[in-house]
Write a protein that holds these residues in place. Structure first.
Motif, short mmCIF file in Angstrom:
data_model
loop_
_atom_site.label_atom_id
_atom_site.label_comp_id
_atom_site.label_asym_id
_atom_site.label_seq_id
_atom_site.Cartn_x
_atom_site.Cartn_y
_atom_site.Cartn_z
N ILE A 185 0.84 -1.21 0.00
CA ILE A 185 0.00 0.00 0.00
C ILE A 185 0.87 1.25 0.00
O ILE A 185 0.61 2.23 -0.71
CB ILE A 185 -1.04 0.01 1.16
N VAL A 186 1.98 1.19 0.75
CA VAL A 186 2.91 2.33 0.76
C VAL A 186 3.49 2.51 -0.65
O VAL A 186 3.58 3.63 -1.17
CB VAL A 186 4.02 2.10 1.82
N ALA A 187 3.83 1.39 -1.31
CA ALA A 187 4.39 1.45 -2.66
C ALA A 187 3.35 1.97 -3.67
O ALA A 187 3.67 2.79 -4.53
CB ALA A 187 4.88 0.07 -3.08
N LEU A 188 2.10 1.52 -3.53
CA LEU A 188 1.05 1.96 -4.47
C LEU A 188 0.83 3.47 -4.39
O LEU A 188 0.66 4.15 -5.40
CB LEU A 188 -0.27 1.26 -4.15
N ARG A 189 0.83 3.98 -3.15
CA ARG A 189 0.64 5.43 -2.99
C ARG A 189 1.73 6.18 -3.73
O ARG A 189 1.49 7.23 -4.32
CB ARG A 189 0.66 5.79 -1.49
N LYS A 190 2.96 5.64 -3.69
CA LYS A 190 4.08 6.29 -4.39
C LYS A 190 3.94 6.16 -5.90
O LYS A 190 4.03 7.14 -6.63
CB LYS A 190 5.39 5.64 -3.96
N HIS A 191 3.69 4.90 -6.38
CA HIS A 191 3.60 4.67 -7.83
C HIS A 191 2.53 5.54 -8.47
O HIS A 191 2.68 5.99 -9.60
CB HIS A 191 3.25 3.21 -8.11
N LEU A 192 1.41 5.75 -7.78
CA LEU A 192 0.30 6.48 -8.38
C LEU A 192 0.30 7.96 -7.95
O LEU A 192 -0.61 8.70 -8.25
CB LEU A 192 -1.03 5.82 -8.00
N ASP A 193 1.34 8.35 -7.21
CA ASP A 193 1.48 9.71 -6.69
C ASP A 193 0.21 10.17 -5.96
O ASP A 193 -0.33 11.25 -6.22
CB ASP A 193 1.85 10.71 -7.80
N LEU A 194 -0.26 9.32 -5.05
CA LEU A 194 -1.45 9.64 -4.25
C LEU A 194 -0.95 10.37 -3.01
O LEU A 194 -0.70 9.77 -1.98
CB LEU A 194 -2.20 8.36 -3.91
N TYR A 195 -0.78 11.68 -3.12
CA TYR A 195 -0.01 12.41 -2.12
C TYR A 195 -0.80 12.82 -0.89
O TYR A 195 -0.24 13.31 0.08
CB TYR A 195 0.68 13.61 -2.76
N ALA A 196 -2.12 12.62 -0.94
CA ALA A 196 -2.90 12.99 0.25
C ALA A 196 -3.74 11.81 0.70
O ALA A 196 -4.32 11.10 -0.11
CB ALA A 196 -3.82 14.16 -0.08
#
Ligand code: NAI
Ligand code: MG
Length: 377
Positions: free
Chosen positions: A102-113
């Motif tokens: 989940i931490v990686a997905l937030r980074k890959h998709l640039d889900l910054y908030a």
């Protein structure tokens, strides 16, 4: 924030369905994500959905050696308009080759908030509940969660010495600050559609900046200064939003003493994570608190809770957090009307109070609660 964050690169039309990636992952994620799907499928007058099931998680890592298959990332990036993530069972000890998907997905998709609404509903399940209507906005890409850790030997004692680096960038602080002030304005607009007596928050929109810059004056100092500058440099737009600050330790105290004093709360990654789990205790259970991981081009709904190994497989996980996360996904994609319908149906089940899962003191199952939500839709 734009309340309409449909992927600009993917065409949508009245006839083509919205493609939603479903990543149940581990534990009760496998129970609550299908529950959210059932509710989305039964929406009338809403968009047509096409769901695509995607793999990720610790169990997947144990089977295949990878926690986040490339195919999951490329499908989300190239084909999906949005996604719902369940929960992942990350072990508390280091496992060679494993890193939280989940931490990686937030980074890959640039889900910054990470946007986490915590709202009270009057229900016999929680008779002593305080009234609150708070939105916690957690920075999602940096802080200690960049996971730059190392282990050394202390030359003085010969014992272990562990270090962690913390990253705070002006750019990330600026965009999270901008989202906080925009959300404060959006919430105000939505509230104005209700009579004053029915609103929980009756004041000016307010942004509370959480930090610890009395101790960490460089990193938290930059967070504080940059978020403040968002308003100070754009008074024309944000002049009507009150701005206050709270040190993170006294923030915890105040949040439990007077949760009704907060509207939008913005915090760096770690503080935001801790505050929002804590805030869940104010509204009865982790099982009712949703979140959305939001970027400029993609949104992923995700219940705040984890994989709850203590109740996984028993059919009693509370599906409300996941259903509200699906509604939050729709809201951020611009389908406000359908999202409000889902929120209302869930609230009606809580207000009625006769069909609740054990975390809220009830005896009902996950499926019973979904059926009840569907009846109220
Ligand atoms: P947890 O959120 O899984 O559970 C905490 C307590 O709340 C448990 O007693 C659980 O039964 C209860 N609970 C949580 N969600 C519920 C629901 N929907 N209905 C009823 N009861 C619910 O947190 P915990 O126990 O600290 O972590 C378990 C695992 O989850 C760990 O491996 C952790 O790494 C992972 N985790 C994953 C997250 C994610 O995927 N984003 C977030 C937090 C934890
Ligand atoms: Mg958490």
């Amino acid at each position: 924030m734009a309340s309409n964050i449909i992927r600009r690169t993917l065409a949508t039309s009245a006839t083509s369905p919205l493609k939603i990636g479903l990543i149940p992952a581990d534990g009760i994620g496998k129970e609550v994500v299908p529950a959210a799907r059932r509710v989305l499928e039964s929406l009338s007058n809403g968009p047509k959905f096409e769901f695509v099931e995607l793999e990720a998680g610790f169990e997947h890592f144990q089977k295949t050696g990878t926690a986040l298959p490339k195919e999951t990332i490329t499908t989300l990036k190239n084909e999906c308009h949005g996604a719902i993530f369940g929960a992942v069972s990350s072990p508390s000890h280091k496992v060679e080759g494993y890193s939280s998907p989940i931490v990686a997905l937030r980074k890959h998709l640039d889900l910054y908030a990470n946007v986490r609404p915590v709202v009270s509903v009057k229900s016999p399940a929680f008779p002593n509940q305080r009234e609150l209507d708070m939105l916690i906005i957690r920075e999602n890409t940096e802080c200690l969660y960049i996971k730059q850790e190392r282990l050394e030997t202390d030359p003085k004692t010969g014992k272990k010495l562990a270090w962690a680096e913390r990253k705070i960038s002006e750019e990330a602080c600026h965009r999270i600050g901008t989202m906080a002030f925009n959300m404060a304005l959006t919430r105000q607009k939505l509230r104005e559609q209700k009579p004053l007596a029915e609103r929980i928050w009756k004041h000016n929109p307010r942004v509370t900046i959480v930090h610890k810059s009395n101790v960490l004056s460089v990193t938290d100092g930059l967070f504080r200064e940059t978020v403040r500058s968002v308003k100070e440099q754009n008074l024309e737009k944000y002049g009507g939003v009150d701005m206050e600050e709270q040190l993170v330790d006294s923030m915890v105290y105040r949040m439990f003493r007077e949760p009704e004093a907060f509207d939008v709360v913005v915090a760096p990654n770690l503080y935001g994570d801790i505050l929002s789990d804590g805030a869940a205790a104010l509204v009865g259970s982790l099982g009712v608190v949703p979140s959305a991981n939001v970027g400029d081009e993609f949104v992923m709904g995700e219940p705040v809770h984890g994989s709850a190994p203590d109740i996984a497989g028993k059919g009693i996980a509370n599906p409300i957090a996941a259903i509200r996360s699906a509604a939050l996904l729709l809201e951020h994609m611009g389908y406000t009307e359908q999202a409000l319908k889902m929120y209302d149906a869930v609230d009606a089940v809580l207000v009625d109070g006769s069909i609740l899962t054990p975390d809220l003191g009830g005896k009902s199952t996950t499926n019973d609660v979904v059926d009840a939500v569907l009846r109220h839709l």
